[in-house]
Enzyme design. Structure first.
Site, PDB file in Angstrom:
ATOM      1  N   GLY A  11     -15.334  -5.227  14.306  1.00 39.47           N
ATOM      2  CA  GLY A  11     -14.473  -4.106  14.692  1.00 39.47           C
ATOM      3  C   GLY A  11     -13.750  -4.259  16.017  1.00 39.47           C
ATOM      4  O   GLY A  11     -13.491  -3.256  16.688  1.00 39.47           O
ATOM      5  N   SER A  12     -13.346  -5.486  16.370  1.00 40.13           N
ATOM      6  CA  SER A  12     -12.649  -5.621  17.662  1.00 40.13           C
ATOM      7  C   SER A  12     -11.264  -4.968  17.632  1.00 40.13           C
ATOM      8  O   SER A  12     -10.806  -4.421  18.643  1.00 40.13           O
ATOM      9  CB  SER A  12     -12.560  -7.091  18.093  1.00 40.13           C
ATOM     10  OG  SER A  12     -11.661  -7.805  17.295  1.00 40.13           O
ATOM     11  N   ASN A  13     -10.595  -4.985  16.487  1.00 36.68           N
ATOM     12  CA  ASN A  13      -9.301  -4.284  16.408  1.00 36.68           C
ATOM     13  C   ASN A  13      -9.493  -2.774  16.499  1.00 36.68           C
ATOM     14  O   ASN A  13      -8.673  -2.075  17.100  1.00 36.68           O
ATOM     15  CB  ASN A  13      -8.579  -4.647  15.108  1.00 36.68           C
ATOM     16  CG  ASN A  13      -7.799  -5.936  15.250  1.00 36.68           C
ATOM     17  OD1 ASN A  13      -6.790  -5.979  15.942  1.00 36.68           O
ATOM     18  ND2 ASN A  13      -8.288  -7.005  14.621  1.00 36.68           N
ATOM     19  N   ARG A  91     -12.316  -5.281   1.848  1.00 36.80           N
ATOM     20  CA  ARG A  91     -12.490  -4.899   0.459  1.00 36.80           C
ATOM     21  C   ARG A  91     -11.151  -4.428  -0.089  1.00 36.80           C
ATOM     22  O   ARG A  91     -10.468  -3.619   0.548  1.00 36.80           O
ATOM     23  CB  ARG A  91     -13.505  -3.772   0.377  1.00 36.80           C
ATOM     24  CG  ARG A  91     -14.205  -3.752  -0.934  1.00 36.80           C
ATOM     25  CD  ARG A  91     -15.390  -2.859  -0.956  1.00 36.80           C
ATOM     26  NE  ARG A  91     -15.617  -2.472  -2.338  1.00 36.80           N
ATOM     27  CZ  ARG A  91     -16.138  -3.272  -3.251  1.00 36.80           C
ATOM     28  NH1 ARG A  91     -16.524  -4.494  -2.935  1.00 36.80           N
ATOM     29  NH2 ARG A  91     -16.277  -2.860  -4.497  1.00 36.80           N
ATOM     30  N   LEU A  93      -8.603  -2.339  -2.102  1.00 38.29           N
ATOM     31  CA  LEU A  93      -8.617  -0.930  -2.517  1.00 38.29           C
ATOM     32  C   LEU A  93      -7.903  -0.777  -3.853  1.00 38.29           C
ATOM     33  O   LEU A  93      -6.951  -1.511  -4.147  1.00 38.29           O
ATOM     34  CB  LEU A  93      -7.939  -0.083  -1.441  1.00 38.29           C
ATOM     35  CG  LEU A  93      -8.713  -0.056  -0.114  1.00 38.29           C
ATOM     36  CD1 LEU A  93      -7.806   0.335   1.047  1.00 38.29           C
ATOM     37  CD2 LEU A  93      -9.907   0.880  -0.199  1.00 38.29           C
ATOM     38  N   ASN A 107      -2.410  -1.569   7.723  1.00 36.39           N
ATOM     39  CA  ASN A 107      -3.380  -2.674   7.753  1.00 36.39           C
ATOM     40  C   ASN A 107      -2.903  -3.728   8.740  1.00 36.39           C
ATOM     41  O   ASN A 107      -1.699  -3.894   8.934  1.00 36.39           O
ATOM     42  CB  ASN A 107      -3.464  -3.291   6.346  1.00 36.39           C
ATOM     43  CG  ASN A 107      -4.390  -4.502   6.281  1.00 36.39           C
ATOM     44  OD1 ASN A 107      -5.508  -4.462   6.787  1.00 36.39           O
ATOM     45  ND2 ASN A 107      -3.926  -5.587   5.666  1.00 36.39           N
ATOM     46  N   HIS A 109      -3.034  -7.804   9.327  1.00 35.55           N
ATOM     47  CA  HIS A 109      -3.339  -9.054   8.613  1.00 35.55           C
ATOM     48  C   HIS A 109      -3.037 -10.225   9.542  1.00 35.55           C
ATOM     49  O   HIS A 109      -1.994 -10.243  10.208  1.00 35.55           O
ATOM     50  CB  HIS A 109      -2.495  -9.153   7.336  1.00 35.55           C
ATOM     51  CG  HIS A 109      -2.742 -10.426   6.590  1.00 35.55           C
ATOM     52  ND1 HIS A 109      -3.904 -10.642   5.864  1.00 35.55           N
ATOM     53  CD2 HIS A 109      -2.021 -11.556   6.494  1.00 35.55           C
ATOM     54  CE1 HIS A 109      -3.858 -11.863   5.351  1.00 35.55           C
ATOM     55  NE2 HIS A 109      -2.728 -12.430   5.714  1.00 35.55           N
ATOM     56  N   SER A 136       0.508  -9.341  11.489  1.00 38.11           N
ATOM     57  CA  SER A 136       1.443  -8.323  10.999  1.00 38.11           C
ATOM     58  C   SER A 136       0.689  -7.025  10.780  1.00 38.11           C
ATOM     59  O   SER A 136      -0.450  -7.037  10.308  1.00 38.11           O
ATOM     60  CB  SER A 136       2.039  -8.738   9.638  1.00 38.11           C
ATOM     61  OG  SER A 136       2.588 -10.033   9.681  1.00 38.11           O
ATOM     62  N   ASP A 145      -2.096  -7.511   0.716  1.00 37.68           N
ATOM     63  CA  ASP A 145      -1.323  -7.927   1.884  1.00 37.68           C
ATOM     64  C   ASP A 145       0.182  -7.786   1.675  1.00 37.68           C
ATOM     65  O   ASP A 145       0.982  -8.556   2.212  1.00 37.68           O
ATOM     66  CB  ASP A 145      -1.700  -9.364   2.305  1.00 37.68           C
ATOM     67  CG  ASP A 145      -3.177  -9.471   2.665  1.00 37.68           C
ATOM     68  OD1 ASP A 145      -3.715  -8.493   3.204  1.00 37.68           O
ATOM     69  OD2 ASP A 145      -3.790 -10.513   2.388  1.00 37.68           O
ATOM     70  N   ALA A 173      -3.490 -11.483  20.166  1.00 34.69           N
ATOM     71  CA  ALA A 173      -2.220 -10.824  19.813  1.00 34.69           C
ATOM     72  C   ALA A 173      -2.470  -9.579  18.958  1.00 34.69           C
ATOM     73  O   ALA A 173      -1.791  -8.558  19.123  1.00 34.69           O
ATOM     74  CB  ALA A 173      -1.313 -11.811  19.085  1.00 34.69           C
TER      75      ALA A 173
HETATM   76  C1  GAR Z   1      -8.987  -9.616  12.035  1.00 29.66           C
HETATM   77  O1  GAR Z   1      -8.531 -10.904  12.383  1.00 29.66           O
HETATM   78  C2  GAR Z   1      -8.106  -9.000  10.970  1.00 29.66           C
HETATM   79  O2  GAR Z   1      -6.741  -9.319  11.116  1.00 29.66           O
HETATM   80  C3  GAR Z   1      -8.688  -9.631   9.731  1.00 29.66           C
HETATM   81  O3  GAR Z   1     -10.064  -9.607   9.927  1.00 29.66           O
HETATM   82  C4  GAR Z   1     -10.331  -9.689  11.326  1.00 29.66           C
HETATM   83  C5  GAR Z   1     -11.238  -8.547  11.701  1.00 29.66           C
HETATM   84  O4  GAR Z   1     -11.694  -8.669  13.011  1.00 29.66           O
HETATM   85  N1  GAR Z   1      -8.291  -8.922   8.551  1.00 29.66           N
HETATM   86  C6  GAR Z   1      -8.095  -9.497   7.374  1.00 29.66           C
HETATM   87  O5  GAR Z   1      -8.239 -10.689   7.180  1.00 29.66           O
HETATM   88  C7  GAR Z   1      -7.695  -8.550   6.264  1.00 29.66           C
HETATM   89  N2  GAR Z   1      -7.244  -9.283   5.129  1.00 29.66           N
HETATM   90  P1  GAR Z   1     -12.259  -7.419  13.792  1.00 29.66           P
HETATM   91  O6  GAR Z   1     -13.367  -6.829  12.911  1.00 29.66           O
HETATM   92  O7  GAR Z   1     -12.833  -7.987  15.052  1.00 29.66           O
HETATM   93  O8  GAR Z   1     -11.146  -6.469  14.025  1.00 29.66           O
END
Ligand code: GAR
Length: 215
Positions: A11-13, A91, A93, A107, A109, A136, A145, A173
């Site tokens: 969950g860093s984003n 997952r 949807l 989302n 990606h 993106s 995606d 980024a």
């Molecule tokens: C991130 O790099 C995100 O862009 C990617 O998973 C990672 C989650 O990191 N998402 C996908 O690949 C979705 N298809 P996070 O849990 O540290 O945010």
């Protein structure tokens, strides 16, 4: 605007979004962090920031994906959520859920869409010898995606990169791009028109966004 972040892992984003939401004047509140993985690290990180959390494991629903998502939809209503931010929600949807949240779900990606949809984007970028990579933020549509692109950030691919170093540069980024994109959407500066995201009003927001590279 009340936002729910969906996470499946660290969950860093989500944290980057939560920090932005906590800033004075930001046009969204992080009202809930949801996960399909009850022991996801992101849930604990959200709780420690005082953010409400909820989990509903897909494993409890067998093959009935829509029943799982009806449960999720109910949770969203209980928390009066306006916008969903998928943030490492690993997952797919169903079309039912995606259409229910049409133009109310975004989302992030880890590629410059429409290139490199799917998983292991960093490995595939390196295998193709691409010189630029990035991330993106897009509105979610039923196909994986795909959907109107809100904002993108590009990063260079270094000659000596491996998947881990490249992923780390993209993630830096991502943490700048996602709050930027959420601000554009939540403030009403952009909206979906004819399956493209267009700027509203006279001031053109930065849609292509190249963050300063902090490493
Ligand atoms: C991130 O790099 C995100 O862009 C990617 O998973 C990672 C989650 O990191 N998402 C996908 O690949 C979705 N298809 P996070 O849990 O540290 O945010």
């Amino acid at each position: 605007m009340r936002v729910a972040a969906f996470v499946s892992g660290r969950g860093s984003n989500m944290i980057a979004l939560a920090e932005a939401c906590a800033e004075a004047g930001f046009p969204a509140d992080m009202a809930l962090v949801f996960s399909n993985v009850p022991d996801a690290g992101g849930l604990e990180r959200a709780s420690s920031l005082g953010i409400a959390t909820a989990a509903l494991s897909h494993r409890d629903f067998g093959k009935d994906r829509e029943a799982h998502e009806r449960g999720i939809d109910k949770i969203m209503h209980e928390h009066e959520i306006d916008l969903i931010c998928l943030a490492g929600y690993m997952r797919l949807l169903t079309p039912w859920f995606v259409e229910t949240w049409r133009d109310r779900m975004i989302n992030i990606h880890p590629s410059l869409l429409p290139a490199f949809k799917g998983l292991e984007t960093h490995e595939r970028v390196l295998a193709e010898g691409a010189k630029w990579h990035g991330c993106s933020v897009h509105f979610v549509r039923p196909a994986m995606d795909e959907g109107p692109i809100v904002a993108q950030a590009a990063v260079p691919v270094a000659a000596d990169d491996d998947a881990d170093t490249l992923a780390a540069r993209v993630l830096t980024a991502e943490h700048q791009l996602y709050p930027h994109a959420l601000r554009l959407v939540a403030s009403g500066a952009v909206r979906v028109e004819g399956e493209r995201v267009v700027a509203q009003g006279s001031t053109l927001p930065e849609i292509a966004y190249n963050p300063p590279l902090k490493e």
